[in-house]
Design a protein around this motif. Structure first.
Motif, mmCIF file in Angstrom:
data_model
loop_
_atom_site.group_PDB
_atom_site.id
_atom_site.type_symbol
_atom_site.label_atom_id
_atom_site.label_comp_id
_atom_site.label_asym_id
_atom_site.label_seq_id
_atom_site.Cartn_x
_atom_site.Cartn_y
_atom_site.Cartn_z
ATOM 1 N N ARG A 232 100.313 110.566 -50.655
ATOM 2 C CA ARG A 232 99.219 110.145 -51.534
ATOM 3 C C ARG A 232 99.622 110.272 -53.002
ATOM 4 O O ARG A 232 99.211 109.481 -53.849
ATOM 5 N N GLN A 233 100.443 111.303 -53.303
ATOM 6 C CA GLN A 233 100.893 111.539 -54.671
ATOM 7 C C GLN A 233 102.161 110.761 -55.008
ATOM 8 O O GLN A 233 102.794 111.003 -56.040
ATOM 9 N N LEU A 234 102.555 109.829 -54.150
ATOM 10 C CA LEU A 234 103.724 108.967 -54.332
ATOM 11 C C LEU A 234 105.040 109.739 -54.262
ATOM 12 O O LEU A 234 106.068 109.286 -54.771
ATOM 13 N N GLN A 235 105.021 110.890 -53.609
ATOM 14 C CA GLN A 235 106.225 111.697 -53.423
ATOM 15 C C GLN A 235 106.990 111.197 -52.198
ATOM 16 O O GLN A 235 106.392 110.919 -51.154
ATOM 17 N N ASP A 236 108.287 111.086 -52.325
ATOM 18 C CA ASP A 236 109.129 110.640 -51.214
ATOM 19 C C ASP A 236 109.366 111.812 -50.263
ATOM 20 O O ASP A 236 109.980 112.813 -50.619
ATOM 21 N N LEU A 458 92.780 121.512 -60.172
ATOM 22 C CA LEU A 458 92.731 121.962 -58.788
ATOM 23 C C LEU A 458 91.496 121.387 -58.095
ATOM 24 O O LEU A 458 90.364 121.603 -58.521
ATOM 25 N N VAL A 459 91.730 120.654 -56.997
ATOM 26 C CA VAL A 459 90.648 119.990 -56.264
ATOM 27 C C VAL A 459 90.285 120.809 -55.030
ATOM 28 O O VAL A 459 91.166 121.261 -54.293
ATOM 29 N N VAL A 460 88.990 120.972 -54.803
ATOM 30 C CA VAL A 460 88.508 121.745 -53.673
ATOM 31 C C VAL A 460 87.437 120.931 -52.953
ATOM 32 O O VAL A 460 86.611 120.268 -53.574
ATOM 33 N N GLU A 461 87.483 120.951 -51.621
ATOM 34 C CA GLU A 461 86.472 120.255 -50.832
ATOM 35 C C GLU A 461 85.283 121.196 -50.624
ATOM 36 O O GLU A 461 85.431 122.296 -50.092
ATOM 37 N N ASP A 490 96.610 118.014 -51.871
ATOM 38 C CA ASP A 490 97.196 116.674 -51.800
ATOM 39 C C ASP A 490 96.516 115.704 -52.762
ATOM 40 O O ASP A 490 96.922 114.543 -52.853
ATOM 41 N N LYS A 491 95.483 116.158 -53.471
ATOM 42 C CA LYS A 491 94.747 115.282 -54.377
ATOM 43 C C LYS A 491 94.870 115.776 -55.815
ATOM 44 O O LYS A 491 94.997 116.971 -56.071
ATOM 45 N N THR A 492 94.801 114.815 -56.751
ATOM 46 C CA THR A 492 94.761 115.158 -58.167
ATOM 47 C C THR A 492 93.315 115.077 -58.654
ATOM 48 O O THR A 492 92.437 114.540 -57.979
#
Length: 511
Positions: A232-236, A458-461, A490-492
């Motif tokens: 999702r963060q475009l990391q290979d 920092l993202v929290v559900e 995994d999210k920004t």
């Protein structure tokens, strides 16, 4: 170009309440820039750096400002860029002192307003309302290009700075170079929340309904015998997922880009918890051992590119038809219906199978890379929002010495600020308390005796019972019985839910 001009632009943009005025102010600033300056203006107005994150915190800035003598030599944008490049390059023993010295020299040439702006820029706290969407409109205006063309190019461009320079210097021909290419990841299309099946159908009418998997978002690129997989963060993460590489090599096409999820499954076929699946993406060593412990299965839900042809602009019903032809065995479970009873039955089947809920997707929508809209809607058993931590309070009792009570904020898609919706310390395990204390202290910007304020990263559900009126918070809304479900590393922050989504949920629950 002098930094003072940019700072004045930021001040005037912040002061304006009208979107059209903001766009005009930003466009006028872009038109004053030349060559590399165009890139720097676009980066700095969006609150980002060409060098990326460079690890400068509030304590280093305070150290650099201590005893600082002012110089009359004005700062240019190039001076700032050169100093930040030196900061980014400093590594190893003594680097903290050297970085402080670089910052001290920079601040010695800055006015009070320029110091404030530079400090906010370095720690990621620019709040002038120049969101990327607003800046894209300004780039289109300055370059006299259709905003839709600039937005489309932005899906594939390496950075906002590169896009701005290409648009202003080369016009339509410049932005025409940016398109979907194999092995260059595309920002994923994102979803908003819907309260229930009825709300989703009111927005979409007939929709594609899919199981919402609690796995790792992946983008699979294949060209001949070469396969690369991005997060999702475009990391290979290709080397970490050998079984998915093997699967992709056997898909009977020459070239493809597919969007989907990787999911760990228990022996009975039910999904592993999210944290278990994500262990595979976080580990670079012992991949073979971990593969045996947590094998991953691909579940694809979109086709973006096939054998030389981009499918981005095609409606979703056409894209999933292509997906069915090339990778039917890996397709996520889906139905297409406008019948609310069928949709509710499907939602219950997803929950029974152990999944989070369902996605409802417009069959006519194109793929809007990197954007969150109402063409894709997510429905879960319990209402949850992905929010950003703005601050945390020190705990008491067994939580003494830990950052515990979290200040929760939703992103305002218009202003670029984060709007507080409440606080919670519920749902936190001892392990989470230890981890979040360390993480939040690394993001600290300033503090008072009881609270540590942090960069909104920092993202929290957060799960909650409902949304209520509240004069205590800026939006007039607050979450009731909010509790932490998990951290979304995994999210920004740009992928967090918006205050506009919260408002829509509030309206729907009162209807």
């Amino acid at each position: 170009m002098r930094l003072a001009k940019l700072v004045d632009t930021v001040t005037r943009t912040r002061a304006s309440d009208k979107r059209s005025d903001k766009v005009r102010i930003l466009a006028d600033m872009l038109l004053l820039a030349r060559a590399r300056e165009i890139e720097l203006v676009a980066f700095y107005l969006s609150g980002s750096l060409p060098q990326g994150r460079i690890g400068v915190g509030w304590s280093l800035i305070q150290q650099a400002m201590a005893g600082n003598e002012s110089s009359m030599e004005p700062l240019s944008l190039q001076d700032v860029d050169d100093a930040i490049s030196r900061l980014a390059a400093e590594r190893g023993a003594g680097s903290t002192e050297r970085r402080a010295a670089v910052l001290a020299r920079l601040f010695s040439r800055a006015s009070t307003d320029e110091r404030r702006f530079l400090s906010q820029l370095l720690i990621g706290e620019i709040r002038q309302g120049a969101l990327e969407g607003l800046l894209l409109e300004a780039i289109a205006r300055a370059a006299r290009l259709p905003p839709s063309d600039v937005r489309q190019a932005s899906m594939f461009v390496p950075s906002i700075g590169v896009l701005a320079r290409a648009a202003l210097e080369e016009g339509a021909m410049g932005i025409g170079r940016f398109s979907l290419k194999l092995f260059t990841p595309v920002a994923p299309m994102l979803a908003n929340s819907a309260g229930d099946v009825g709300e989703a159908l009111n927005r979409l009418e007939e929709a594609a309904w899919e199981y919402k998997l609690d796995g790792a978002r992946i983008q699979v690129h294949k060209g001949g015998d070469e396969v690369r997989i991005f997060t999702r963060q475009l990391q290979d993460v290709t080397q970490r997922l050998p079984e998915l590489v093997e699967w992709a090599k056997h898909v009977p096409v020459r070239e493809m880009v597919l969007d989907g999820e990787a999911l760990g499954l228990r022996p009975d076929g039910r999904p592993q918890p999210f944290q278990i699946t994500m262990r595979r993406l976080g580990r670079q060593k012992d991949v073979t051992t971990l593969r045996k412990e947590i094998p991953l299965t691909p579940y694809m839900f979109d086709a973006l590119y096939l054998d030389g042809t981009s499918l981005i602009g095609q409606p979703y019903r056409d894209r999933i038809e292509v997906l069915s032809e090339v990778a039917s065995s890996a397709r996520v479970t889906q139905i297409q219906t406008s019948d609310p009873d069928q949709a509710r039955t499907f939602l219950q089947a997803a929950l029974t199978a152990g999944h989070e809920g369902v996605m409802a997707k417009s069959l006519s929508a194109s793929y809007n890379a990197g954007q969150r809209g109402f063409h894709w809607l997510k429905l879960k058993e319990a209402t949850t929002l992905d929010l950003v931590i703005l601050a945390a309070e020190w705990g008491n009792g067994r939580r003494e010495g830990r950052l515990s009570n979290l200040h929760l904020g939703a992103r305002d898609s218009e202003s670029g600020q984060f709007v507080m919706l409440g606080k919670t310390f519920k749902g936190l395990t001892d392990e989470m308390l230890r981890w979040q204390t360390q993480k939040l202290l690394s993001l600290e910007t300033h503090r008072d005796p009881s609270t540590v304020f942090v960069r909104p990263e920092l993202v929290v559900e957060i799960a909650f019972s409902d949304i209520q009126d509240s004069p205590r918070y800026p939006a007039g809304l607050a979450l009731r019985f909010a509790r932490v479900k998990r951290y979304r590393t995994d999210k920004t922050a740009n992928q967090a839910d918006t205050i506009q989504t919260v408002t829509e949920l509030f309206k729907s629950q009162r209807a």
